[in-house]
Motif scaffolding. Sequence first.
Motif, PDB file in Angstrom:
ATOM      1  N   VAL A  29      42.928  47.686  55.401  1.00 41.77           N
ATOM      2  CA  VAL A  29      42.457  48.251  54.135  1.00 41.77           C
ATOM      3  C   VAL A  29      41.418  49.333  54.370  1.00 41.77           C
ATOM      4  CG1 VAL A  29      41.152  47.697  52.036  1.00 41.77           C
ATOM      5  CG2 VAL A  29      43.005  46.192  52.804  1.00 41.77           C
ATOM      6  N   GLY A  30      40.437  49.051  55.220  1.00 49.23           N
ATOM      7  CA  GLY A  30      39.357  49.995  55.486  1.00 49.23           C
ATOM      8  C   GLY A  30      38.286  49.939  54.408  1.00 49.23           C
ATOM      9  N   MET A  31      37.029  50.032  54.811  1.00 51.11           N
ATOM     10  CA  MET A  31      35.927  49.922  53.867  1.00 51.11           C
ATOM     11  C   MET A  31      35.983  50.997  52.790  1.00 51.11           C
ATOM     12  SD  MET A  31      31.807  49.838  54.602  1.00 51.11           S
ATOM     13  CE  MET A  31      31.760  51.546  55.155  1.00 51.11           C
ATOM     14  N   GLU A  32      36.364  52.221  53.180  1.00 51.36           N
ATOM     15  CA  GLU A  32      36.350  53.339  52.228  1.00 51.36           C
ATOM     16  C   GLU A  32      37.407  53.182  51.137  1.00 51.36           C
ATOM     17  OE1 GLU A  32      39.156  54.240  55.544  1.00 51.36           O
ATOM     18  OE2 GLU A  32      37.116  53.447  55.374  1.00 51.36           O
ATOM     19  N   ASN A  33      38.431  52.351  51.372  1.00 50.92           N
ATOM     20  CA  ASN A  33      39.507  52.172  50.392  1.00 50.92           C
ATOM     21  C   ASN A  33      39.445  50.827  49.674  1.00 50.92           C
ATOM     22  OD1 ASN A  33      40.760  54.664  51.186  1.00 50.92           O
ATOM     23  ND2 ASN A  33      41.610  53.607  52.975  1.00 50.92           N
ATOM     24  N   LEU A  34      38.356  50.094  49.860  1.00 52.85           N
ATOM     25  CA  LEU A  34      38.300  48.722  49.370  1.00 52.85           C
ATOM     26  C   LEU A  34      38.614  48.611  47.883  1.00 52.85           C
ATOM     27  CD1 LEU A  34      37.689  45.754  50.055  1.00 52.85           C
ATOM     28  CD2 LEU A  34      35.286  46.216  49.492  1.00 52.85           C
ATOM     29  N   GLY A  35      38.100  49.521  47.071  1.00 53.83           N
ATOM     30  CA  GLY A  35      38.296  49.440  45.632  1.00 53.83           C
ATOM     31  C   GLY A  35      39.749  49.517  45.197  1.00 53.83           C
ATOM     32  N   ALA A  36      40.601  50.096  46.032  1.00 56.58           N
ATOM     33  CA  ALA A  36      42.021  50.172  45.699  1.00 56.58           C
ATOM     34  C   ALA A  36      42.744  48.855  45.976  1.00 56.58           C
ATOM     35  CB  ALA A  36      42.695  51.297  46.486  1.00 56.58           C
ATOM     36  N   TYR A  37      42.106  47.982  46.753  1.00 57.92           N
ATOM     37  CA  TYR A  37      42.734  46.731  47.167  1.00 57.92           C
ATOM     38  C   TYR A  37      42.043  45.495  46.608  1.00 57.92           C
ATOM     39  CZ  TYR A  37      45.257  49.488  50.674  1.00 57.92           C
ATOM     40  OH  TYR A  37      46.067  50.403  51.314  1.00 57.92           O
ATOM     41  N   ALA A  38      40.862  45.658  46.023  1.00 58.15           N
ATOM     42  CA  ALA A  38      40.064  44.494  45.643  1.00 58.15           C
ATOM     43  C   ALA A  38      39.358  44.700  44.313  1.00 58.15           C
ATOM     44  CB  ALA A  38      39.022  44.205  46.725  1.00 58.15           C
ATOM     45  N   TRP A  39      39.282  43.626  43.511  1.00 60.03           N
ATOM     46  CA  TRP A  39      38.404  43.596  42.346  1.00 60.03           C
ATOM     47  C   TRP A  39      37.086  42.990  42.801  1.00 60.03           C
ATOM     48  CZ3 TRP A  39      39.852  46.526  38.602  1.00 60.03           C
ATOM     49  CH2 TRP A  39      41.191  46.657  38.249  1.00 60.03           C
ATOM     50  N   CYS A  40      36.093  43.842  43.016  1.00 61.19           N
ATOM     51  CA  CYS A  40      34.806  43.388  43.529  1.00 61.19           C
ATOM     52  C   CYS A  40      33.695  44.004  42.688  1.00 61.19           C
ATOM     53  CB  CYS A  40      34.662  43.733  45.007  1.00 61.19           C
ATOM     54  SG  CYS A  40      34.948  45.476  45.389  1.00 61.19           S
ATOM     55  N   SER A  41      32.476  43.971  43.169  1.00 60.97           N
ATOM     56  CA  SER A  41      31.342  44.392  42.351  1.00 60.97           C
ATOM     57  C   SER A  41      31.439  45.847  41.906  1.00 60.97           C
ATOM     58  CB  SER A  41      30.034  44.171  43.117  1.00 60.97           C
ATOM     59  OG  SER A  41      30.000  44.955  44.296  1.00 60.97           O
ATOM     60  N   GLU A  42      32.108  46.687  42.700  1.00 62.45           N
ATOM     61  CA  GLU A  42      32.126  48.110  42.382  1.00 62.45           C
ATOM     62  C   GLU A  42      33.101  48.467  41.260  1.00 62.45           C
ATOM     63  OE1 GLU A  42      35.141  50.510  45.197  1.00 62.45           O
ATOM     64  OE2 GLU A  42      33.468  49.631  46.309  1.00 62.45           O
ATOM     65  N   ASN A  43      34.044  47.575  40.933  1.00 67.27           N
ATOM     66  CA  ASN A  43      35.048  47.961  39.932  1.00 67.27           C
ATOM     67  C   ASN A  43      35.470  46.850  38.974  1.00 67.27           C
ATOM     68  OD1 ASN A  43      36.529  46.385  41.678  1.00 67.27           O
ATOM     69  ND2 ASN A  43      38.096  47.928  42.129  1.00 67.27           N
ATOM     70  N   SER A  44      35.015  45.614  39.169  1.00 68.03           N
ATOM     71  CA  SER A  44      35.515  44.509  38.342  1.00 68.03           C
ATOM     72  C   SER A  44      34.905  44.478  36.952  1.00 68.03           C
ATOM     73  CB  SER A  44      35.231  43.173  39.027  1.00 68.03           C
ATOM     74  OG  SER A  44      33.844  42.860  38.970  1.00 68.03           O
ATOM     75  N   GLN A  45      33.738  45.122  36.766  1.00 68.91           N
ATOM     76  CA  GLN A  45      32.989  45.075  35.506  1.00 68.91           C
ATOM     77  C   GLN A  45      32.663  43.631  35.094  1.00 68.91           C
ATOM     78  OE1 GLN A  45      35.582  47.470  32.921  1.00 68.91           O
ATOM     79  NE2 GLN A  45      34.207  49.205  33.245  1.00 68.91           N
ATOM     80  N   GLY A  46      32.528  42.778  36.109  1.00 68.05           N
ATOM     81  CA  GLY A  46      32.134  41.392  35.856  1.00 68.05           C
ATOM     82  C   GLY A  46      33.229  40.506  35.317  1.00 68.05           C
ATOM     83  N   ASP A  47      34.486  40.948  35.392  1.00 68.77           N
ATOM     84  CA  ASP A  47      35.601  40.175  34.846  1.00 68.77           C
ATOM     85  C   ASP A  47      36.629  39.860  35.929  1.00 68.77           C
ATOM     86  OD1 ASP A  47      34.726  40.214  32.142  1.00 68.77           O
ATOM     87  OD2 ASP A  47      35.490  42.267  31.935  1.00 68.77           O
ATOM     88  N   LEU A  48      37.300  38.725  35.796  1.00 70.03           N
ATOM     89  CA  LEU A  48      38.483  38.458  36.593  1.00 70.03           C
ATOM     90  C   LEU A  48      39.622  39.339  36.108  1.00 70.03           C
ATOM     91  CD1 LEU A  48      38.410  34.554  36.806  1.00 70.03           C
ATOM     92  CD2 LEU A  48      37.808  36.173  38.616  1.00 70.03           C
ATOM     93  N   HIS A  49      40.565  39.630  37.018  1.00 66.86           N
ATOM     94  CA  HIS A  49      41.699  40.487  36.679  1.00 66.86           C
ATOM     95  C   HIS A  49      43.003  39.802  37.089  1.00 66.86           C
ATOM     96  CE1 HIS A  49      39.441  44.191  35.611  1.00 66.86           C
ATOM     97  NE2 HIS A  49      38.517  43.614  36.371  1.00 66.86           N
ATOM     98  N   PRO A  50      44.100  40.094  36.416  1.00 66.14           N
ATOM     99  CA  PRO A  50      45.384  39.504  36.794  1.00 66.14           C
ATOM    100  C   PRO A  50      45.689  39.737  38.268  1.00 66.14           C
ATOM    101  CG  PRO A  50      45.591  40.605  34.688  1.00 66.14           C
ATOM    102  CD  PRO A  50      44.222  40.953  35.207  1.00 66.14           C
ATOM    103  N   VAL A  51      46.306  38.748  38.897  1.00 61.91           N
ATOM    104  CA  VAL A  51      46.611  38.852  40.326  1.00 61.91           C
ATOM    105  C   VAL A  51      47.663  39.934  40.549  1.00 61.91           C
ATOM    106  CG1 VAL A  51      46.066  36.420  40.673  1.00 61.91           C
ATOM    107  CG2 VAL A  51      48.437  37.106  40.288  1.00 61.91           C
ATOM    108  N   GLY A  52      47.644  40.509  41.753  1.00 62.29           N
ATOM    109  CA  GLY A  52      48.663  41.472  42.134  1.00 62.29           C
ATOM    110  C   GLY A  52      48.531  42.846  41.511  1.00 62.29           C
ATOM    111  N   THR A  53      47.364  43.146  40.907  1.00 63.11           N
ATOM    112  CA  THR A  53      47.198  44.456  40.265  1.00 63.11           C
ATOM    113  C   THR A  53      46.439  45.444  41.147  1.00 63.11           C
ATOM    114  OG1 THR A  53      45.260  43.563  39.096  1.00 63.11           O
ATOM    115  CG2 THR A  53      47.344  43.582  37.913  1.00 63.11           C
ATOM    116  N   ARG A  54      46.012  45.029  42.314  1.00 63.32           N
ATOM    117  CA  ARG A  54      45.495  45.929  43.341  1.00 63.32           C
ATOM    118  C   ARG A  54      46.556  46.082  44.434  1.00 63.32           C
ATOM    119  NH1 ARG A  54      41.584  49.135  41.834  1.00 63.32           N
ATOM    120  NH2 ARG A  54      43.174  49.074  40.190  1.00 63.32           N
ATOM    121  N   LYS A  55      46.394  47.076  45.283  1.00 62.09           N
ATOM    122  CA  LYS A  55      47.365  47.330  46.345  1.00 62.09           C
ATOM    123  C   LYS A  55      47.476  46.131  47.290  1.00 62.09           C
ATOM    124  CE  LYS A  55      46.952  52.382  46.692  1.00 62.09           C
ATOM    125  NZ  LYS A  55      46.605  53.498  47.604  1.00 62.09           N
ATOM    126  N   ALA A  56      48.645  45.981  47.877  1.00 60.00           N
ATOM    127  CA  ALA A  56      48.859  44.956  48.898  1.00 60.00           C
ATOM    128  C   ALA A  56      48.483  45.496  50.266  1.00 60.00           C
ATOM    129  CB  ALA A  56      50.324  44.517  48.901  1.00 60.00           C
TER     130      ALA A  56
END
Length: 311
Positions: free
Chosen positions: A188-215
Amino acid sequence: MRAPATARPAYRDLATVSDPTELARQLGAIFQLTDDGTPIVTDGETLSHAFRAAARLRPDEYAELTAAWLRAGRQRLAATCLANLVRLPGGPFLMGTSSGTTPVYCGEEPEHEVTLDAFAIGRVQVTNSVFRLFRPEHAPGAEPDLPVADVTWYDAQMFCRWAGVRLPTEAEWEFASRGGQPDPYGDVGMENLGAYAWCSENSQGDLHPVGTRKANAYGLHDLFGNVWEWCADSYAADFYRRSPARNPRNAEDTAERVCRGGSLHAFTDMCRCAFRHHEPVDYWAYDIGFRIAADLGSDERPESTHHTEES
């Protein structure tokens, strides 16, 4: 800040029941099913202790008490679980973190070579809709495609036992997360994390449906972020200094189990492949869930997992 888990009802203590007839009667009540094959008792800790207590009975009595319960889960979930599994080749890889390369937390060192047999692991985290086949009343009103959360390690383990699968070991989880690459963030690489993960930088504090980030390169989604994932292993900070080199799993009966992958609130560093988190075995919170794993048969297809009373 993570919300603390609230107390759950105490599990039914069967260790003090010495009369086999009375023990069988109480176990029979715990392993009851509804007419459609759903377990009546779904508290993971109660079920875990029930299986341990049942092991004190004769093998034929054990089978009589548990066979219908186990069969119902495999019948209801076999197609769903098997369809969600991705076969991984196993083999050798470097697990953990080298001293001085990044901040080291929760016993990530030493980096050490581990060899795994081929195994299968869930393409996505277990969802509310799938978990509700086991516990229909879980998280009423929550979206069905969100990862299941608010589950203890016992809950995750007993769901897996009912379904004929298992939790991944933390070595299997780390192998899967690396996608075949030694980078701290795998392929994945650190610089691309947001494309693969719902984390602090993009989740807006909410859970998200599974499989909606890159594999990742293995076709697996959400290994980083969304919810922490329970692993099979007990946690010990020094385990890497004494773990076996092949198919390691810490089976010690300790008070805490390993969680991997970060969550919707995780900072970037917590989403590294080697980051080890741990929680009490009976802890549950809105950012802890799990994914399934399975052994492979001689035909390289996933097969039902045989559980011992320590697994």
